[in-house]
Scaffold this active site. Structure first.
Site, PDB file in Angstrom:
ATOM      1  CE  LYS A  75      60.146  52.799 147.303  1.00 62.22           C
ATOM      2  NZ  LYS A  75      60.433  54.292 146.828  1.00 62.22           N
TER       3      LYS A  75
HETATM    4  N1  GLU Z   1      58.271  56.057 144.659  1.00 62.63           N
HETATM    5  C1  GLU Z   1      58.897  57.435 145.014  1.00 62.63           C
HETATM    6  C2  GLU Z   1      59.545  58.240 145.451  1.00 62.63           C
HETATM    7  O1  GLU Z   1      60.994  56.696 145.478  1.00 62.63           O
HETATM    8  C3  GLU Z   1      57.789  58.933 145.654  1.00 62.63           C
HETATM    9  C4  GLU Z   1      56.836  58.154 146.448  1.00 62.63           C
HETATM   10  C5  GLU Z   1      55.908  58.727 146.739  1.00 62.63           C
HETATM   11  O2  GLU Z   1      55.623  59.310 145.875  1.00 62.63           O
HETATM   12  O3  GLU Z   1      54.987  59.071 148.826  1.00 62.63           O
HETATM   13  O4  GLU Z   1      60.631  58.828 145.706  1.00 62.63           O
END
Ligand code: GLU
Length: 425
Positions: A115
């Protein structure tokens, strides 16, 4: 709840990383993992904090702080979004990165978890300021991202345009276009059909499965949506299209209610014009606290962490809580909802549709072969349905809540992969 009852509620941590560690430990206990494996799986592999000097429109130089955390890469490249929010901290990003590891494992896609986040107030920034900040951040983290290493995507207050800037910055440094370095891109740059709707679509697929288990007819049911961004507004629309009555929605400024039902498309048009759902015609204003305790069949928290806590869990009045957001429910609240027989569809299952279609997008980029929308949605539905049933089976067999069941599945898969790979050197 009376004021005295509120002050008497036992204290609980609202630190997202401590919560994530606790959720992991619950599963590790059930799986009987030894202390060494626990240490390995709970510790992020890599945390990069960067300064992001950015020229503001008034000529001032601002320096933002950003993070990229790779929690675990045992099952594949690190994967996860980037968020822009004033409350971003390294601990929050670490929690969100670990949730990505467990999310990808829950739905069985070949990724680890990561993240990113920048502590900033995107609502007060111009497009030019956002672009310059994003490009500098992309450049600062480019040493650890890449289509085989770590693939960012959108999250809170980032979108397809943000991904386009990251893709371009990374590609310019490589000397050729590298679409697979990010997902959630615009279609014109190799984005996937269905990616924009994917988080909400995946959430609706698992709600449909849950409704079958509860013998609930979605057509006669009501839903409340907390948060009206990408996940919340599209979940409202898709549920509405299934015949579900959307009786209340909210955003960061407050909530609105109409028990006869809202038209989610009109609410979104209104929000686009007035920057909030508040004030939408023929609705009663409600607070962000009230919205979570309204009587409904399906409650969809689609905003930020720590919304359902020890303070309000006893007042939640839904049959299903479908977590489109990451981390909306604290561990203490989980216990209360479980005792009260409310079926929680945990984030690492309920919002996994987003990263699942990100995976499809990356596969299409790497293969340079693009899919029709029906292929995307039928594959997504298959993965979400199977994953729901895998988790539900563990929930029934072990008589634990759905979150613990999802963690048992996910942590078990990562632990198995770790055991098979063994330790380097
Ligand atoms: N931000 C989204 C999540 O928390 C998508 C993450 C992604 O597609 O890599 O799952």
């Amino acid at each position: 709840m009376t004021a005295t009852a509120m002050t008497q509620a036992p204290k609980e941590t609202l630190n997202a990383f401590e919560i994530a560690q606790q959720q992991f430990a619950n599963a590790a206990d059930i799986l009987n993992l030894n202390e060494g494996v626990r240490k390995k799986l709970r510790t992020p592999e890599r945390c990069l904090t960067v300064a992001i000097p950015t020229r503001m429109d008034d000529g001032r130089l601002e320096v933002f702080t950003g993070h990229r955390v790779q929690h675990n890469t045992t099952r594949g490249p690190a994967k996860g979004g980037i968020r822009y929010h004033p409350n971003v901290t390294l601990d929050e990003v670490k929690a969100l990165a670990s949730w990505m590891t467990w999310k990808c494992a829950t739905v069985g896609i070949p990724y680890g978890g990561a993240k990113g986040g920048i502590t900033c107030d995107p609502k007060s920034m111009s497009l030019g300021e956002l672009e310059r900040m994003t490009r500098r951040f992309a450049s600062e983290i480019s040493c650890i991202i890449g289509p085989e290493k770590d693939i960012p995507a959108p999250d809170v207050y980032t979108n397809a345009q943000t991904m386009a800037w990251i893709m371009d910055t990374y590609s310019m440094n490589q000397g050729y276009a590298v679409p697979g370095v990010v997902t959630g891109k615009p279609l014109a740059l190799g984005g996937s059909l269905g990616r924009n709707e994917a988080t909400a679509q995946g959430c609706v697929y698992v709600v449909e499965e849950a409704a079958k288990k509860l013998n609930m007819n979605l057509k006669d049911s009501t839903a409340v949506i907390q948060g009206y961004g990408n996940a919340g507004s599209i979940a409202a629309r898709l549920l509405h299209d299934q015949g579900v009555r959307i009786i209340a929605v909210s955003d960061s400024k407050g909530g609105i209610r109409n028990t006869r039902g809202l038209d989610p498309r009109k609410v979104l048009e209104f929000k686009d014009k007035s920057a909030s759902v508040v004030g939408f015609p023929e609705t009663e204003a409600i607070t962000n606290e009230e919205i979570l305790t309204l009587k409904c069949d399906v409650l969809v928290p689609a905003a930020l962490e720590n919304c359902i806590t020890l303070k309000n869990a006893a007042q939640v009045n839904a049959r299903i809580v479908a977590e489109a957001a990451n981390g909306p429910t604290t561990p203490g609240a989980d216990e209360i909802l479980f005792e009260r027989n409310i079926l929680v569809l945990p984030d690492i299952l309920a919002n996994a549709g987003g990263v699942t279609v990100s995976y499809f997008e990356w596969v299409q980029n790497v293969q340079e072969l693009y899919w029709e929308i029906d292929d995307v949605n039928s594959r997504l539905k298959r993965i979400m349905t199977r994953s729901f049933n895998d988790v539900y089976q563990i929930y029934k067999d072990k008589k634990i809540n759905m979150r613990k069941a999802a963690y048992v599945l996910a942590v078990g898969r990562v632990a198995e992969a770790f055991k098979l790979r063994g330790l380097f050197p």
